[in-house]
Design a protein around this motif. Structure first.
Motif, mmCIF file in Angstrom:
data_model
loop_
_atom_site.group_PDB
_atom_site.id
_atom_site.type_symbol
_atom_site.label_atom_id
_atom_site.label_comp_id
_atom_site.label_asym_id
_atom_site.label_seq_id
_atom_site.Cartn_x
_atom_site.Cartn_y
_atom_site.Cartn_z
ATOM 1 N N UNK A 164 0.715 -1.108 -0.252
ATOM 2 C CA UNK A 164 0.196 0.079 -0.062
ATOM 3 C C UNK A 164 0.834 1.239 0.243
ATOM 4 N N UNK A 165 1.925 1.279 0.798
ATOM 5 C CA UNK A 165 2.670 2.527 1.054
ATOM 6 C C UNK A 165 1.875 3.516 1.464
ATOM 7 N N UNK A 166 2.550 4.830 1.599
ATOM 8 C CA UNK A 166 1.785 5.991 2.299
ATOM 9 C C UNK A 166 1.459 6.035 3.427
ATOM 10 N N UNK A 167 0.299 6.438 3.828
ATOM 11 C CA UNK A 167 -0.290 6.524 4.968
ATOM 12 C C UNK A 167 -0.326 5.377 5.765
ATOM 13 N N UNK A 168 -0.924 4.332 4.953
ATOM 14 C CA UNK A 168 -0.925 2.941 5.609
ATOM 15 C C UNK A 168 0.270 2.548 6.010
ATOM 16 N N UNK A 169 1.328 2.630 5.352
ATOM 17 C CA UNK A 169 2.654 2.413 5.609
ATOM 18 C C UNK A 169 3.056 2.761 6.775
ATOM 19 N N UNK A 170 3.002 4.146 6.526
ATOM 20 C CA UNK A 170 3.461 4.995 7.796
ATOM 21 C C UNK A 170 3.065 4.537 9.449
ATOM 22 N N UNK A 171 1.802 4.534 9.313
ATOM 23 C CA UNK A 171 0.943 4.254 10.469
ATOM 24 C C UNK A 171 1.342 2.878 11.118
ATOM 25 N N UNK A 172 1.360 1.945 10.072
ATOM 26 C CA UNK A 172 1.479 0.408 10.484
ATOM 27 C C UNK A 172 3.083 0.398 10.838
ATOM 28 N N UNK A 173 4.015 1.107 10.289
ATOM 29 C CA UNK A 173 5.297 0.968 10.616
ATOM 30 C C UNK A 173 5.623 1.683 12.185
ATOM 31 N N UNK A 174 4.753 2.699 12.073
ATOM 32 C CA UNK A 174 5.265 3.507 13.598
ATOM 33 C C UNK A 174 4.699 2.610 14.390
ATOM 34 N N UNK A 175 3.620 1.904 14.474
ATOM 35 C CA UNK A 175 3.114 0.967 15.512
ATOM 36 C C UNK A 175 4.312 -0.345 15.583
ATOM 37 N N UNK A 176 4.659 -0.547 14.222
ATOM 38 C CA UNK A 176 5.760 -1.695 14.426
ATOM 39 C C UNK A 176 6.667 -1.267 15.223
ATOM 40 N N UNK A 177 7.305 -0.062 14.862
ATOM 41 C CA UNK A 177 8.672 0.312 15.379
ATOM 42 C C UNK A 177 8.519 0.546 17.034
ATOM 43 N N UNK A 178 7.191 0.861 17.277
ATOM 44 C CA UNK A 178 7.054 1.109 18.996
ATOM 45 C C UNK A 178 7.325 -0.390 19.392
ATOM 46 N N UNK A 179 6.506 -1.369 18.640
ATOM 47 C CA UNK A 179 6.732 -2.784 19.268
ATOM 48 C C UNK A 179 8.295 -3.198 19.301
ATOM 49 N N UNK A 180 8.956 -3.044 18.482
ATOM 50 C CA UNK A 180 10.333 -3.447 18.491
ATOM 51 C C UNK A 180 11.085 -2.765 19.744
ATOM 52 N N UNK A 181 10.829 -1.545 19.744
ATOM 53 C CA UNK A 181 11.436 -0.984 21.042
ATOM 54 C C UNK A 181 11.141 -1.220 22.370
ATOM 55 N N UNK A 182 9.725 -1.410 22.268
ATOM 56 C CA UNK A 182 9.032 -1.741 23.719
ATOM 57 C C UNK A 182 9.633 -3.014 24.430
ATOM 58 N N UNK A 183 10.146 -2.930 25.665
ATOM 59 C CA UNK A 183 10.551 -4.112 26.553
ATOM 60 C C UNK A 183 9.464 -4.829 26.836
#
Lengths: 336, 285
Positions: free
Chosen positions: B102-121
């Motif tokens: 999809x890219x665009x906004x969908x990508x940005x929202x999903x990836x920012x949730x994704x990155x939050x889960x990566x960082x979260x202990x």
């Protein structure tokens, strides 16, 4: 400068708040999805201890606990109140050591964890990266081969099992290091050279095991990053130009592989923190991990809650700090 | 598939070791079907016997045969790892494919949730969760919950793959000939992504089995069930080391190390195989 703010800083800050928002929301939702009512559970636990409690007192207790857990009002009101208390730095009183605030307990444990973790992470990152680069620059060196095999072998083993093995080896079979704790039982915490020395001696084994486990992944990462770089034209050119090996290694090879490793550090911090918690449990080190164990043992719900929230905020903040110093290493971000 | 396995076996020493280790662990798990003892029952055999022919791994202070108990422990740990991997793979594939395509906004929202889960202990959150559900948490549910946390690293990998697949000519041909996006992602992109999914499955199993060990050691899982973690929990509970019953602790530790090394070597061998550059180097090209 404006560009830097918009393109680099703002997204990083956004990500930071996103992590905290998601984490805090998770810790809000999870207890509410649980089929066990924490208030009833707490009351059961108190009345089960045998003492006769009159019904009126139980009613009062229920009221007080409902208030304390922030279970009054609609879920949305609860959620807002939850944030309100967090922003004021109020995590409520601990239940097992009532009425000591959870915040005080965490403040007592945190310096130990930060001290141990910071030392171990820095050492393992530096040593792992240095050896990784050396291993791909001198692929025939037997010592580097040994480290390579050892890193591959140590890396997948879970922290707990590895720590247990090290504890058995170096405190039980070959007693070089003390068995547990950060200082002998009964010593007062003070800032004398003698006390600091005992703490260092006690911290050596936990730190060493964190370093041994942590080093492996940096070693392997750096080795695979640099294995592409050593055949790059500019390295070959530098070699032909007769630059010293040291200069080539540090300014040409390591320098160019460093950035992904800094990003990697930011991404792995959560995992490393998890590992440090376990490490403390194994070694009886008085930090956040031990506090977690105590909270679990004593059924201290509010303390566990506080530790979970605090860990999320702590790790997210460290990642943000790493992100903020990243431009110092990356000229592309600086000169955008 | 068969040819790939044969080639890997021939050219990659790590793959050979991984096969041997994993087969050993697998056989141990299968043996649980013919166990003469019920793992739920205690005091069936004399306590604290050192390893012998009758009891290869000795017996525990709870009067259980450690060997046969371990067969159940390995089986349950593997089961947990597989279920967690399956659940998190589904999420990772979904998020990765969608964000990438999809890219665009969908990508940005999903990836920012994704990155939050990566960082979260994840550990403190899992501790909170299993603390609240203590005693009611079945192995399946624990696996499910861990699956909900185990996807973000791999979703990112899959997304990166799809980003490059999207630019390839065949995707454009499919789009111009009127193929729907669901069909493109499932029929055209998914097959390319599957090797990565397999490699990360193994890695994810390492993570979840290790996490279960941690939770069990804290006494936060269902400790009546045999797993690698609960074995260590019971051994600690009875102070096996102090009492000199070292085999009770040695069995789960050694089996865990064999299992983890096996899985990791399989992961790194397959991972390299996926990357064609290293494949060439392996056969001396």
């Amino acid at each position: 400068m404006r560009n830097f703010l918009l393109r680099y800083l703002i997204p990083r800050l956004g990500q930071y708040f996103m992590v905290i928002f998601l984490g805090v929301t998770l810790t809000f939702i999870i207890p509410r999805l649980s089929p066990n009512d924490p208030v009833e559970r707490q009351i059961n636990q108190m009345t089960m201890s045998g003492a006769h409690v009159n019904p009126e007192a139980v009613m009062h207790l229920r009221e007080a606990l409902t208030e304390m857990y922030g279970l009054r009002g609609s879920p949305f009101q609860q959620y807002l109140a939850y944030w309100g208390r967090l922003l004021r730095g109020d995590l409520g009183p601990s239940l097992s050591t009532f009425p000591t605030p959870v915040m005080d307990l965490i403040a007592g444990a945190l310096p130990w964890t930060i001290g141990l973790l910071l030392t171990a992470v820095l050492i393992s990152w530096f040593v792992g990266n240095l050896f990784g680069a050396l291993a791909s620059y001198y692929p025939d060196n037997p010592l580097m081969r040994l480290i390579d095999v050892a890193s591959q072998a140590v890396r997948p083993i879970p922290y707990y099992v590895m720590a247990l093995v090290m504890l058995i080896l170096f405190a039980y079979i070959v007693p070089i290091f003390p068995f547990s704790g950060a200082y002998p039982v009964g010593t007062r915490v003070q800032l004398t050279p003698q006390f600091i020395l005992t703490v260092l001696k006690h911290s050596a084994l936990p730190a060493l095991s964190l370093v041994v486990i942590g080093m492996g992944s940096w070693f392997i990462g750096m080795k695979s990053l640099t294995s592409n770089i050593i055949s790059e034209d500019y390295v070959v050119y530098a070699e032909n130009a007769g630059l010293s090996e040291r200069k080539i290694l540090f300014s040409y090879i390591i320098r160019n592989a460093l950035l992904p490793q800094i990003t990697g550090l930011a991404l792995q911090l959560g995992l490393i923190f998890n590992g440090a918690l376990i490490m403390e449990v194994v070694f009886g080190y008085p930090g956040m991990g031990m506090l977690t164990l105590q909270a679990v043992m004593a059924n201290d719900y509010s303390l566990i809650m506080g530790i979970a929230i605090f860990s999320i905020i702590g790790v997210a903040t460290s990642v943000l700090i790493l992100d903020l110093i990243y431009p110092l290493f990356d000229p592309r971000v600086r000169h955008q | 598939m068969w040819k790939v396995t044969r080639d890997l076996f021939k050219y990659d020493g790590r793959f050979r070791i991984a096969t041997v280790f994993l087969l050993a662990v697998l056989i141990l798990a299968i043996l649980s079907a013919v166990s003469p003892y019920d793992p739920g029952k205690t005091f069936k055999v004399p306590q604290d016997l050192p390893p012998s022919w009758g009891h290869p791994f000795g017996t525990s202070s709870r009067g259980q045969d450690v060997f046969w108990w371990m067969t159940f422990a390995v089986r349950n740990s593997l089961f947990l790892g597989l279920v967690t991997a399956a659940v998190s793979r589904l999420i990772a594939i979904f998020v990765g494919l969608t964000a990438g395509y999809r890219g665009g906004l969908v990508d940005r929202v999903l990836m920012s949730i994704n990155d939050s889960f990566v960082v979260m202990p994840v550990l403190p959150i899992l501790i909170l969760l299993s603390f609240l559900l203590r005693g009611q948490l079945s192995l399946l549910m624990l696996a499910f919950i861990m699956g909900l946390f185990g996807w973000p690293w791999d979703a990112r990998l899959i997304r990166a793959q799809v980003l490059s697949l999207k630019e390839r000519a065949f995707t454009r041909t499919a789009v111009y000939s009127g193929t729907g996006s669901l069909k493109i992602t499932l029929d055209e992109h998914l097959p390319f992504v599957l090797p990565v999914v397999f490699a990360t499955t193994v890695n994810n199993m390492l993570w979840s089995i290790g996490m279960e060990v941690t939770l069990s050691v804290l006494g936060l899982s269902n400790v009546t069930l045999a797993t690698i973690g609960t074995t260590i929990f019971w051994a600690n509970q009875h102070q096996a080391l102090v009492a000199g019953v070292w085999w009770w602790l040695a069995a789960p530790v050694i089996i865990a190390i064999i299992l983890f090394l096996g899985l990791y070597l399989l992961f790194s061998s397959v991972n390299e195989y996926i990357d064609p550059r290293t494949r060439l180097r392996l056969i001396g090209g």
